[in-house]
Motif scaffolding. Structure first.
Motif, PDB file in Angstrom:
ATOM      1  N   LEU A  53       0.846  -1.187   0.000  1.00  0.00           N
ATOM      2  CA  LEU A  53       0.000   0.000   0.000  1.00  0.00           C
ATOM      3  C   LEU A  53       0.880   1.233   0.000  1.00  0.00           C
ATOM      4  O   LEU A  53       1.853   1.297   0.750  1.00  0.00           O
ATOM      5  N   LYS A  54       0.542   2.186  -0.853  1.00  0.00           N
ATOM      6  CA  LYS A  54       1.167   3.511  -0.848  1.00  0.00           C
ATOM      7  C   LYS A  54       0.035   4.517  -0.933  1.00  0.00           C
ATOM      8  O   LYS A  54      -0.834   4.390  -1.800  1.00  0.00           O
ATOM      9  N   THR A  55       0.050   5.509  -0.046  1.00  0.00           N
ATOM     10  CA  THR A  55      -1.022   6.501  -0.053  1.00  0.00           C
ATOM     11  C   THR A  55      -0.570   7.790   0.606  1.00  0.00           C
ATOM     12  O   THR A  55       0.407   7.802   1.351  1.00  0.00           O
ATOM     13  N   ASN A  56      -1.287   8.849   0.317  1.00  0.00           N
ATOM     14  CA  ASN A  56      -1.108  10.080   1.075  1.00  0.00           C
ATOM     15  C   ASN A  56      -2.444  10.503   1.686  1.00  0.00           C
ATOM     16  O   ASN A  56      -2.599  11.622   2.151  1.00  0.00           O
ATOM     17  N   LEU A  57      -3.420   9.594   1.679  1.00  0.00           N
ATOM     18  CA  LEU A  57      -4.715   9.888   2.291  1.00  0.00           C
ATOM     19  C   LEU A  57      -4.542   9.975   3.807  1.00  0.00           C
ATOM     20  O   LEU A  57      -3.965   9.067   4.415  1.00  0.00           O
ATOM     21  N   PRO A  58      -5.035  11.030   4.425  1.00  0.00           N
ATOM     22  CA  PRO A  58      -4.839  11.211   5.866  1.00  0.00           C
ATOM     23  C   PRO A  58      -5.530  10.156   6.737  1.00  0.00           C
ATOM     24  O   PRO A  58      -5.139   9.961   7.879  1.00  0.00           O
ATOM     25  N   ILE A  59      -6.513   9.441   6.204  1.00  0.00           N
ATOM     26  CA  ILE A  59      -7.239   8.440   6.989  1.00  0.00           C
ATOM     27  C   ILE A  59      -6.356   7.237   7.357  1.00  0.00           C
ATOM     28  O   ILE A  59      -6.577   6.575   8.352  1.00  0.00           O
ATOM     29  N   PHE A  60      -5.301   6.974   6.556  1.00  0.00           N
ATOM     30  CA  PHE A  60      -4.424   5.833   6.825  1.00  0.00           C
ATOM     31  C   PHE A  60      -3.261   6.268   7.708  1.00  0.00           C
ATOM     32  O   PHE A  60      -2.599   7.260   7.435  1.00  0.00           O
ATOM     33  N   LYS A  61      -3.002   5.486   8.777  1.00  0.00           N
ATOM     34  CA  LYS A  61      -1.940   5.860   9.724  1.00  0.00           C
ATOM     35  C   LYS A  61      -0.542   5.676   9.131  1.00  0.00           C
ATOM     36  O   LYS A  61       0.358   6.419   9.460  1.00  0.00           O
ATOM     37  N   LEU A  62      -0.371   4.677   8.271  1.00  0.00           N
ATOM     38  CA  LEU A  62       0.915   4.465   7.603  1.00  0.00           C
ATOM     39  C   LEU A  62       0.791   4.886   6.147  1.00  0.00           C
ATOM     40  O   LEU A  62      -0.198   4.572   5.489  1.00  0.00           O
ATOM     41  N   LYS A  63       1.778   5.557   5.651  1.00  0.00           N
ATOM     42  CA  LYS A  63       1.748   5.996   4.250  1.00  0.00           C
ATOM     43  C   LYS A  63       2.249   4.913   3.311  1.00  0.00           C
ATOM     44  O   LYS A  63       1.966   4.936   2.128  1.00  0.00           O
ATOM     45  N   LEU A 145      -4.980  -4.075   5.669  1.00  0.00           N
ATOM     46  CA  LEU A 145      -3.962  -3.495   4.793  1.00  0.00           C
ATOM     47  C   LEU A 145      -2.663  -3.138   5.497  1.00  0.00           C
ATOM     48  O   LEU A 145      -1.617  -3.084   4.861  1.00  0.00           O
ATOM     49  N   GLN A 146      -2.717  -2.881   6.836  1.00  0.00           N
ATOM     50  CA  GLN A 146      -1.540  -2.300   7.456  1.00  0.00           C
ATOM     51  C   GLN A 146      -0.997  -3.037   8.683  1.00  0.00           C
ATOM     52  O   GLN A 146       0.144  -2.826   9.042  1.00  0.00           O
ATOM     53  N   ASP A 147      -1.785  -3.884   9.321  1.00  0.00           N
ATOM     54  CA  ASP A 147      -1.286  -4.605  10.501  1.00  0.00           C
ATOM     55  C   ASP A 147      -0.624  -5.908  10.072  1.00  0.00           C
ATOM     56  O   ASP A 147      -1.073  -6.566   9.134  1.00  0.00           O
ATOM     57  N   GLU A 148       0.424  -6.282  10.782  1.00  0.00           N
ATOM     58  CA  GLU A 148       1.177  -7.491  10.434  1.00  0.00           C
ATOM     59  C   GLU A 148       0.292  -8.732  10.458  1.00  0.00           C
ATOM     60  O   GLU A 148       0.405  -9.606   9.614  1.00  0.00           O
ATOM     61  N   SER A 149      -0.604  -8.809  11.440  1.00  0.00           N
ATOM     62  CA  SER A 149      -1.527  -9.943  11.501  1.00  0.00           C
ATOM     63  C   SER A 149      -2.948  -9.413  11.683  1.00  0.00           C
ATOM     64  O   SER A 149      -3.151  -8.324  12.207  1.00  0.00           O
ATOM     65  N   VAL A 150      -3.918 -10.197  11.244  1.00  0.00           N
ATOM     66  CA  VAL A 150      -5.318  -9.806  11.333  1.00  0.00           C
ATOM     67  C   VAL A 150      -5.894 -10.362  12.624  1.00  0.00           C
ATOM     68  O   VAL A 150      -5.876 -11.569  12.852  1.00  0.00           O
ATOM     69  N   ASP A 151      -6.397  -9.470  13.489  1.00  0.00           N
ATOM     70  CA  ASP A 151      -7.053  -9.880  14.730  1.00  0.00           C
ATOM     71  C   ASP A 151      -8.528 -10.086  14.424  1.00  0.00           C
ATOM     72  O   ASP A 151      -9.295  -9.128  14.366  1.00  0.00           O
ATOM     73  N   LYS A 152      -8.922 -11.325  14.211  1.00  0.00           N
ATOM     74  CA  LYS A 152     -10.304 -11.609  13.818  1.00  0.00           C
ATOM     75  C   LYS A 152     -11.274 -11.462  14.982  1.00  0.00           C
ATOM     76  O   LYS A 152     -12.478 -11.552  14.798  1.00  0.00           O
ATOM     77  N   ASN A 153     -10.762 -11.194  16.183  1.00  0.00           N
ATOM     78  CA  ASN A 153     -11.611 -10.945  17.354  1.00  0.00           C
ATOM     79  C   ASN A 153     -11.674  -9.458  17.691  1.00  0.00           C
ATOM     80  O   ASN A 153     -12.017  -9.093  18.809  1.00  0.00           O
ATOM     81  N   TYR A 154     -11.344  -8.598  16.730  1.00  0.00           N
ATOM     82  CA  TYR A 154     -11.342  -7.155  16.965  1.00  0.00           C
ATOM     83  C   TYR A 154     -12.762  -6.655  17.217  1.00  0.00           C
ATOM     84  O   TYR A 154     -13.744  -7.342  16.929  1.00  0.00           O
ATOM     85  N   THR A 155     -12.876  -5.445  17.731  1.00  0.00           N
ATOM     86  CA  THR A 155     -14.179  -4.809  17.912  1.00  0.00           C
ATOM     87  C   THR A 155     -14.415  -3.895  16.714  1.00  0.00           C
ATOM     88  O   THR A 155     -13.645  -2.956  16.509  1.00  0.00           O
ATOM     89  N   PRO A 156     -15.452  -4.163  15.918  1.00  0.00           N
ATOM     90  CA  PRO A 156     -15.699  -3.325  14.742  1.00  0.00           C
ATOM     91  C   PRO A 156     -15.914  -1.864  15.140  1.00  0.00           C
ATOM     92  O   PRO A 156     -16.581  -1.577  16.125  1.00  0.00           O
ATOM     93  N   SER A 157     -15.319  -0.975  14.370  1.00  0.00           N
ATOM     94  CA  SER A 157     -15.478   0.455  14.621  1.00  0.00           C
ATOM     95  C   SER A 157     -15.056   1.241  13.407  1.00  0.00           C
ATOM     96  O   SER A 157     -14.531   0.685  12.446  1.00  0.00           O
ATOM     97  N   LYS A 158     -15.283   2.528  13.470  1.00  0.00           N
ATOM     98  CA  LYS A 158     -14.877   3.433  12.389  1.00  0.00           C
ATOM     99  C   LYS A 158     -13.520   4.028  12.755  1.00  0.00           C
ATOM    100  O   LYS A 158     -13.187   4.203  13.915  1.00  0.00           O
ATOM    101  N   VAL A 159     -12.739   4.348  11.735  1.00  0.00           N
ATOM    102  CA  VAL A 159     -11.441   4.969  11.934  1.00  0.00           C
ATOM    103  C   VAL A 159     -11.647   6.476  11.883  1.00  0.00           C
ATOM    104  O   VAL A 159     -12.339   6.988  11.016  1.00  0.00           O
ATOM    105  N   ARG A 160     -11.043   7.180  12.817  1.00  0.00           N
ATOM    106  CA  ARG A 160     -11.125   8.632  12.845  1.00  0.00           C
ATOM    107  C   ARG A 160      -9.943   9.196  12.069  1.00  0.00           C
ATOM    108  O   ARG A 160      -8.819   8.729  12.214  1.00  0.00           O
ATOM    109  N   GLN A 161     -10.229  10.227  11.285  1.00  0.00           N
ATOM    110  CA  GLN A 161      -9.156  10.841  10.490  1.00  0.00           C
ATOM    111  C   GLN A 161      -8.196  11.575  11.414  1.00  0.00           C
ATOM    112  O   GLN A 161      -8.610  12.259  12.340  1.00  0.00           O
ATOM    113  N   ALA A 162      -6.897  11.430  11.161  1.00  0.00           N
ATOM    114  CA  ALA A 162      -5.877  12.038  12.001  1.00  0.00           C
ATOM    115  C   ALA A 162      -5.819  13.544  11.811  1.00  0.00           C
ATOM    116  O   ALA A 162      -6.162  14.095  10.839  1.00  0.00           O
TER     117      ALA A 162
END
Length: 162
Positions: A53-63, A145-162
């Motif tokens: 992934l490569k991006t400059n969108l502010p919603i993603f924590k890693l570019k 897209l960005q975490d090394e492993s997928v936590d399938k027990n995560y709590t669904p939520s929305k991402v806040r823009q930085a």
């Protein structure tokens, strides 16, 4: 009855300079699925794909990020997006059940041509999903897209823009 006259005047646009024309775009999101690797033996054999992934969108924590995912991870992402978002989620490339039958003359789901076809389908799927503004707010997409492993027990939520 009065005739309507179309307004054919041009919209005012700012003159473009060289940095506007040839510089990086204001917003970009590039996702590439590549480098398939088949690992394991027998019934524990599976193929993973590298997602860059490569991006400059502010919603993603890693570019920039690079992770490996297998087909079942894509199935999980699709299921989460269908359940949690208001987005119409495109289909994944098929499971290829016929290719999994024993006593075939080829490598089945581990055949190079099948892996390449699936890779292209997974890349199309990810680009459609990640390009949707509502899907970009989903935590499951960011984790995928960005975490090394997928936590399938995560709590669904929305991402806040930085």
């Amino acid at each position: 009855m009065a005739e309507a006259i179309a307004d054919t005047r041009r919209l005012y646009t700012k003159p473009q300079n060289l940095s506007d024309a040839y510089g990086p775009p204001n917003n970009f999101l590039e996702i590439e699925v590549s480098n398939p690797e088949t690992v394991g033996v027998g019934r524990n054999r599976f193929t993973t794909y590298e997602i860059r992934l490569k991006t400059n969108l502010p919603i993603f924590k890693l570019k920039e990020s690079r992770v490996r995912r297998r087909y079942s991870d894509f199935e999980w992402l699709r299921g989460e997006l269908e359940r949690e978002s208001k987005v119409v989620v495109p289909p994944l490339p098929g499971k290829a059940l016929i290719r999994q039958l024993p006593f075939r003359g080829d490598d089945g789901i581990f055949d190079d041509s099948f892996i390449e076809e699936r890779r292209q389908g997974l890349e199309q799927f990810l680009n459609k999903v990640a390009g949707h503004p509502l899907a970009q707010n989903e935590r499951c997409l960011h984790m995928f897209l960005q975490d090394e492993s997928v936590d399938k027990n995560y709590t669904p939520s929305k991402v806040r823009q930085a």
